[in-house]
Design a protein around this motif. Structure first.
Motif, PDB file in Angstrom:
ATOM      1  N   ALA A  52       1.021  -1.182   0.112  1.00 19.91           N
ATOM      2  CA  ALA A  52       0.008  -0.006  -0.059  1.00 19.91           C
ATOM      3  C   ALA A  52       0.920   1.247  -0.014  1.00 19.91           C
ATOM      4  O   ALA A  52       0.465   2.391  -0.738  1.00 19.91           O
ATOM      5  CB  ALA A  52      -0.947  -0.161   1.235  1.00 19.91           C
ATOM      6  N   LEU A  53       1.828   1.346   0.990  1.00 25.36           N
ATOM      7  CA  LEU A  53       2.722   2.403   0.820  1.00 25.36           C
ATOM      8  C   LEU A  53       3.515   2.578  -0.461  1.00 25.36           C
ATOM      9  O   LEU A  53       3.597   3.812  -1.051  1.00 25.36           O
ATOM     10  CB  LEU A  53       3.765   2.235   1.922  1.00 25.36           C
ATOM     11  CG  LEU A  53       3.226   2.543   3.472  1.00 25.36           C
ATOM     12  CD1 LEU A  53       4.664   2.189   4.479  1.00 25.36           C
ATOM     13  CD2 LEU A  53       3.174   3.922   3.642  1.00 25.36           C
ATOM     14  N   GLY A  54       4.132   1.451  -1.026  1.00 21.01           N
ATOM     15  CA  GLY A  54       4.498   1.675  -2.091  1.00 21.01           C
ATOM     16  C   GLY A  54       3.842   2.158  -3.534  1.00 21.01           C
ATOM     17  O   GLY A  54       4.241   3.063  -4.262  1.00 21.01           O
ATOM     18  N   LEU A  55       2.589   1.719  -3.630  1.00 14.88           N
ATOM     19  CA  LEU A  55       1.489   2.250  -4.546  1.00 14.88           C
ATOM     20  C   LEU A  55       1.311   3.694  -4.250  1.00 14.88           C
ATOM     21  O   LEU A  55       1.223   4.517  -5.261  1.00 14.88           O
ATOM     22  CB  LEU A  55       0.213   1.374  -4.371  1.00 14.88           C
ATOM     23  CG  LEU A  55       0.629  -0.246  -5.385  1.00 14.88           C
ATOM     24  CD1 LEU A  55      -0.729  -1.110  -4.733  1.00 14.88           C
ATOM     25  CD2 LEU A  55       1.055  -0.019  -6.333  1.00 14.88           C
ATOM     26  N   SER A  56       1.265   3.878  -2.889  1.00  8.79           N
ATOM     27  CA  SER A  56       0.727   5.448  -2.713  1.00  8.79           C
ATOM     28  C   SER A  56       1.725   6.278  -3.012  1.00  8.79           C
ATOM     29  O   SER A  56       1.429   7.431  -3.693  1.00  8.79           O
ATOM     30  CB  SER A  56       0.485   5.578  -1.286  1.00  8.79           C
ATOM     31  OG  SER A  56       0.459   6.754  -0.596  1.00  8.79           O
ATOM     32  N   LEU A  57       3.143   6.104  -2.878  1.00  3.31           N
ATOM     33  CA  LEU A  57       4.141   6.870  -3.186  1.00  3.31           C
ATOM     34  C   LEU A  57       4.212   6.830  -4.640  1.00  3.31           C
ATOM     35  O   LEU A  57       4.425   8.062  -5.418  1.00  3.31           O
ATOM     36  CB  LEU A  57       5.420   6.378  -2.634  1.00  3.31           C
ATOM     37  CG  LEU A  57       5.587   6.673  -0.969  1.00  3.31           C
ATOM     38  CD1 LEU A  57       6.945   5.762  -0.476  1.00  3.31           C
ATOM     39  CD2 LEU A  57       5.584   7.819  -0.736  1.00  3.31           C
ATOM     40  N   LEU A  58       4.241   5.855  -5.394  1.00  2.00           N
ATOM     41  CA  LEU A  58       4.355   5.788  -6.957  1.00  2.00           C
ATOM     42  C   LEU A  58       3.167   6.659  -7.398  1.00  2.00           C
ATOM     43  O   LEU A  58       3.508   7.630  -8.536  1.00  2.00           O
ATOM     44  CB  LEU A  58       4.069   4.214  -7.426  1.00  2.00           C
ATOM     45  CG  LEU A  58       5.318   3.518  -7.255  1.00  2.00           C
ATOM     46  CD1 LEU A  58       5.103   2.169  -7.679  1.00  2.00           C
ATOM     47  CD2 LEU A  58       6.391   3.952  -7.857  1.00  2.00           C
ATOM     48  N   LEU A  59       1.836   6.471  -6.923  1.00  9.84           N
ATOM     49  CA  LEU A  59       0.975   7.418  -7.760  1.00  9.84           C
ATOM     50  C   LEU A  59       1.007   8.639  -7.328  1.00  9.84           C
ATOM     51  O   LEU A  59       0.653   9.632  -8.214  1.00  9.84           O
ATOM     52  CB  LEU A  59      -0.628   6.759  -7.063  1.00  9.84           C
ATOM     53  CG  LEU A  59      -1.164   5.468  -7.413  1.00  9.84           C
ATOM     54  CD1 LEU A  59      -2.137   4.696  -6.690  1.00  9.84           C
ATOM     55  CD2 LEU A  59      -1.354   5.337  -9.116  1.00  9.84           C
ATOM     56  N   ARG A  60       1.376   9.042  -6.094  1.00  7.51           N
ATOM     57  CA  ARG A  60       1.433  10.395  -5.868  1.00  7.51           C
ATOM     58  C   ARG A  60       2.518  11.201  -6.655  1.00  7.51           C
ATOM     59  O   ARG A  60       2.548  12.335  -7.424  1.00  7.51           O
ATOM     60  CB  ARG A  60       1.586  10.781  -4.468  1.00  7.51           C
ATOM     61  CG  ARG A  60       0.098  10.855  -3.645  1.00  7.51           C
ATOM     62  CD  ARG A  60       0.501  11.032  -2.199  1.00  7.51           C
ATOM     63  NE  ARG A  60       1.356  10.066  -1.421  1.00  7.51           N
ATOM     64  CZ  ARG A  60       2.069  10.245  -0.219  1.00  7.51           C
ATOM     65  NH1 ARG A  60       1.665  11.564   0.375  1.00  7.51           N
ATOM     66  NH2 ARG A  60       2.463   9.257   0.288  1.00  7.51           N
ATOM     67  N   VAL A  61       3.838  10.452  -6.619  1.00  6.28           N
ATOM     68  CA  VAL A  61       4.968  11.051  -7.499  1.00  6.28           C
ATOM     69  C   VAL A  61       4.714  11.068  -8.821  1.00  6.28           C
ATOM     70  O   VAL A  61       4.759  12.278  -9.704  1.00  6.28           O
ATOM     71  CB  VAL A  61       6.141  10.239  -7.182  1.00  6.28           C
ATOM     72  CG1 VAL A  61       7.398  10.384  -8.213  1.00  6.28           C
ATOM     73  CG2 VAL A  61       6.619  10.497  -5.635  1.00  6.28           C
ATOM     74  N   PHE A  62       4.202  10.108  -9.479  1.00  6.10           N
ATOM     75  CA  PHE A  62       4.066  10.021 -10.916  1.00  6.10           C
ATOM     76  C   PHE A  62       2.876  11.288 -11.177  1.00  6.10           C
ATOM     77  O   PHE A  62       2.938  11.632 -12.382  1.00  6.10           O
ATOM     78  CB  PHE A  62       3.690   8.755 -11.504  1.00  6.10           C
ATOM     79  CG  PHE A  62       5.007   8.295 -11.576  1.00  6.10           C
ATOM     80  CD1 PHE A  62       5.848   8.135 -12.863  1.00  6.10           C
ATOM     81  CD2 PHE A  62       5.312   7.086 -10.728  1.00  6.10           C
ATOM     82  CE1 PHE A  62       6.943   7.569 -12.877  1.00  6.10           C
ATOM     83  CE2 PHE A  62       6.401   6.290 -10.883  1.00  6.10           C
ATOM     84  CZ  PHE A  62       7.271   6.592 -12.048  1.00  6.10           C
ATOM     85  N   ALA A  63       1.662  11.203 -10.499  1.00 11.88           N
ATOM     86  CA  ALA A  63       0.788  12.298 -10.924  1.00 11.88           C
ATOM     87  C   ALA A  63       1.278  13.737 -10.831  1.00 11.88           C
ATOM     88  O   ALA A  63       1.097  14.597 -11.545  1.00 11.88           O
ATOM     89  CB  ALA A  63      -0.252  12.114  -9.834  1.00 11.88           C
ATOM     90  N   LEU A  64       2.183  14.018  -9.552  1.00 11.39           N
ATOM     91  CA  LEU A  64       2.707  15.337  -9.505  1.00 11.39           C
ATOM     92  C   LEU A  64       4.008  15.520 -10.529  1.00 11.39           C
ATOM     93  O   LEU A  64       4.184  16.608 -10.917  1.00 11.39           O
ATOM     94  CB  LEU A  64       3.462  15.307  -8.142  1.00 11.39           C
ATOM     95  CG  LEU A  64       2.553  15.686  -6.924  1.00 11.39           C
ATOM     96  CD1 LEU A  64       3.266  15.450  -5.509  1.00 11.39           C
ATOM     97  CD2 LEU A  64       2.115  17.168  -7.096  1.00 11.39           C
ATOM     98  N   ALA A  65       4.453  14.359 -11.226  1.00 11.09           N
ATOM     99  CA  ALA A  65       5.492  14.670 -12.299  1.00 11.09           C
ATOM    100  C   ALA A  65       5.105  15.060 -13.409  1.00 11.09           C
ATOM    101  O   ALA A  65       5.146  15.971 -14.247  1.00 11.09           O
ATOM    102  CB  ALA A  65       6.282  13.410 -12.371  1.00 11.09           C
ATOM    103  N   ALA A  66       3.543  14.315 -13.697  1.00 15.08           N
ATOM    104  CA  ALA A  66       2.760  14.639 -14.909  1.00 15.08           C
ATOM    105  C   ALA A  66       2.448  16.038 -14.791  1.00 15.08           C
ATOM    106  O   ALA A  66       2.311  16.810 -15.702  1.00 15.08           O
ATOM    107  CB  ALA A  66       1.623  13.844 -15.049  1.00 15.08           C
ATOM    108  N   LEU A  67       1.985  16.532 -13.699  1.00 10.25           N
ATOM    109  CA  LEU A  67       1.671  18.056 -13.440  1.00 10.25           C
ATOM    110  C   LEU A  67       2.751  18.897 -13.826  1.00 10.25           C
ATOM    111  O   LEU A  67       2.580  19.926 -14.290  1.00 10.25           O
ATOM    112  CB  LEU A  67       0.988  18.219 -12.174  1.00 10.25           C
ATOM    113  CG  LEU A  67      -0.501  17.654 -12.004  1.00 10.25           C
ATOM    114  CD1 LEU A  67      -0.853  17.799 -10.641  1.00 10.25           C
ATOM    115  CD2 LEU A  67      -1.455  18.528 -12.834  1.00 10.25           C
TER     116      LEU A  67
END
Length: 252
Positions: A115-130
């Motif tokens: 859960a932690l790994g997926l949470s970090l990946l989703l937040r980081v990649f969403a922010l990177a896209a922005l």
């Protein structure tokens, strides 16, 4: 409002300029009106950590990673810990009692790690896209979702009873109707921040809705799994609300 903002910051972060002391929970129900303001402040710190490396020419992915790292540092991983405990408890426990026991265990299990790994990946990649679109847009999104997710994350507190008679969840007071209305208004106002840098209003409304739906789903799941909420459930609701909002804002 300034006093309530400071109280929320002391409760939700490692910022304690008055020295180590317990937060007085008696006045916290009214102070929750300033929770979105505290959340926006936390998001603002993450936004600065994202913007500075971009100004130095670092990549959007590195900048986004540092922005999320700053959020974790300032909060002490409070919400991330809740998400991991909920994943471990709900995923690994066969009975209500066993789920609650696992959630109190400080050790990290496989469900929590995933859960932690997926949470970090989703937040980081969403922010990177922005960030690839605009650093200012990504910074505004961090401020907006910081405020929005903490308000939406109160859903389990509003909908359920405490799953335990003691603990952080049981001690957390429900906001008064007046405080809740002010918090919702502030969260809605801060959620408009990305509009200043080109985000369509329709996309912002979708992000607002996504955050609320995510937190409500966590509340429904907690009701089925353990019959109420705990402090960990509140943390998980905030995390999933933030992720949902960031994903909605970052969609092409």
């Amino acid at each position: 409002m300034a006093k309530d903002w400071a109280l929320c910051l002391r409760f939700y972060t490692r910022l304690d300029w008055e020295g180590p002391q317990a937060v007085e929970m008696a006045g916290f129900a009214a102070a929750l009106r300033a929770l979105p303001l505290a959340g926006a402040s936390i998001g603002g710190i993450g936004a600065l950590a994202l913007a500075f490396p971009r100004a130095l020419g670092l990549s959007p992915l590195v900048a986004a990673t540092l922005g999320v790292a700053a959020l974790i540092a300032i909060t002490g991983g409070l919400h991330e810990d809740g998400l991991a405990d909920v994943a471990d408890g709900f995923g690994g426990g066969a009975t209500r009692a066993r789920k609650l026991e696992i959630m109190r265990d400080s050790r990290l299990g496989s469900y929590g790690g995933l859960a932690l790994g997926l949470s970090l990946l989703l937040r980081v990649f969403a922010l990177a896209a922005l960030t690839e679109r605009s650093t200012s847009l990504a910074a505004a999104a961090m401020i907006a979702t910081g405020a929005l997710s903490r308000c939406a994350g109160l859903a389990p507190l509003l909908a359920l009873s405490p799953a335990r008679a003691e603990g952080a969840g049981a001690a957390m007071p429900r906001p008064s109707s007046g405080a809740l209305a002010q918090a919702a208004a502030l969260a809605g106002l801060f959620s408009l921040a990305p509009a200043l840098y080109g985000a369509p209003l329709a996309r912002i409304l979708v992000a607002d809705l996504a955050a609320c739906v995510a937190a409500i789903l966590v509340a429904r799941l907690a009701e089925r799994q353990i019959g109420g909420y705990t402090g960990d459930v509140l943390g998980a609701a905030q995390q999933l609300a933030e992720i949902a909002a960031l994903l909605a804002l970052s969609a092409a």
